[in-house]
Scaffold this active site. Sequence first.
Site, short mmCIF file in Angstrom:
data_model
loop_
_atom_site.label_atom_id
_atom_site.label_comp_id
_atom_site.label_asym_id
_atom_site.label_seq_id
_atom_site.Cartn_x
_atom_site.Cartn_y
_atom_site.Cartn_z
NE ARG A 72 66.19 -21.90 -26.42
CZ ARG A 72 66.97 -22.33 -25.42
NH1 ARG A 72 67.92 -23.20 -25.67
NH2 ARG A 72 66.80 -21.89 -24.20
CG PHE A 106 76.64 -31.27 -29.94
CD1 PHE A 106 77.34 -32.31 -29.31
CD2 PHE A 106 77.17 -30.72 -31.08
CE1 PHE A 106 78.55 -32.77 -29.83
CE2 PHE A 106 78.38 -31.17 -31.61
CZ PHE A 106 79.06 -32.19 -30.99
CB ALA A 138 77.48 -34.34 -33.24
CG ASP A 142 74.64 -25.04 -28.13
OD1 ASP A 142 75.73 -24.68 -27.64
OD2 ASP A 142 73.55 -24.90 -27.54
CB CYS A 198 79.24 -23.45 -23.40
SG CYS A 198 79.50 -25.24 -23.40
#
Length: 254
Positions: free
Chosen positions: A73, A89, A138, A158, A198
Amino acid sequence: FIRKEFLSKIVKEVIGVEDVYFVANSYVQTMEKFKLSGVTSKKVKVKENGILFEVIIGEGYKTGFFCDQRENRKYLAQFANNKNVLDLFSYTGGFGIYLAKHGAKEVSCVELDEEACRMAKRNSNINSVKINVIRADAFNYLRQMIMNKKKFDIVICDPYKFISSKENMEEGLKKYQDINRLALEVVKSGGILVSCSCSGMLSFNQFISIIKSAASSAKRIVKIFKKSGAGPDHPYMVNYPEGEYLKVLWSFVE
C-alpha cells in the site's frame, strides 16, 4: 490452542501490549479439533504509515484487517497523484484510502460485503478523504465498465483466495484468468495494474503465466516492473513454499 495463555503472557511481556486476541473461524476450529471460547468483538483504531483504519477484532475476515499488504500500500501511494483509481475487492478500503490520501483525483472501491463497504466509508471519513464505495460483484462491475468504455489510471485487483484446495484448483485458475483479463481491459494505456493472489497453492511462476494469458486475451501489452509479497513480519519456511502465499505483480499496461 493449548498454549494460548502462555503465548498471551509472552506477547504482553515482550511487546508491551495491553490485550492479546485469538481468532479462528469455525472451519479451522473443526479441522484442528479445538474450541476457541471467550472471543469478543472489540472496535479499535490502528495507524498504518500515518493512515487510520477502524478494525473490529473478532469480526470480518482473518484479523479484520490485512496487515500483510502494508508495504505494498505504501509503495503504490507514490503513483497516486491526480490519478483515477479502481480498487477491486477493496474490503475496508485499504489501497483506495491510501491513494486518496496521497492525492488521487478519484477513487472507486468495489466490494460485495455490505459490512466491509460500511467500514470503508467509515475509514474514509476518519481520514478526511472521499472515495466512491460501490457494493457490487467485481466480475460484473468490470463487465459493466467495459461496456461503458470506462478506463482507469490505476487498477488494484486483490481478490479473496480463489484456490483453497486441490479440488478447486482448476476453477480457481479460471477465476484468476478471468478477473485479470477483465481488469486489463479497463486500464488506460500507460496505466498500472496491481494484481494480487493470496492462494498459497499458486506459485509465482503460475501467477505470471496467468497474467501473460490474460494479457493475450485482452490484447494488451503488459510489462511487469515489480514483484512483491507479504511484509517482513510474514516469513515462510524454505520447505513450505505455500507459506509464500501473497503474490503481487506490478505492471505497466499499454
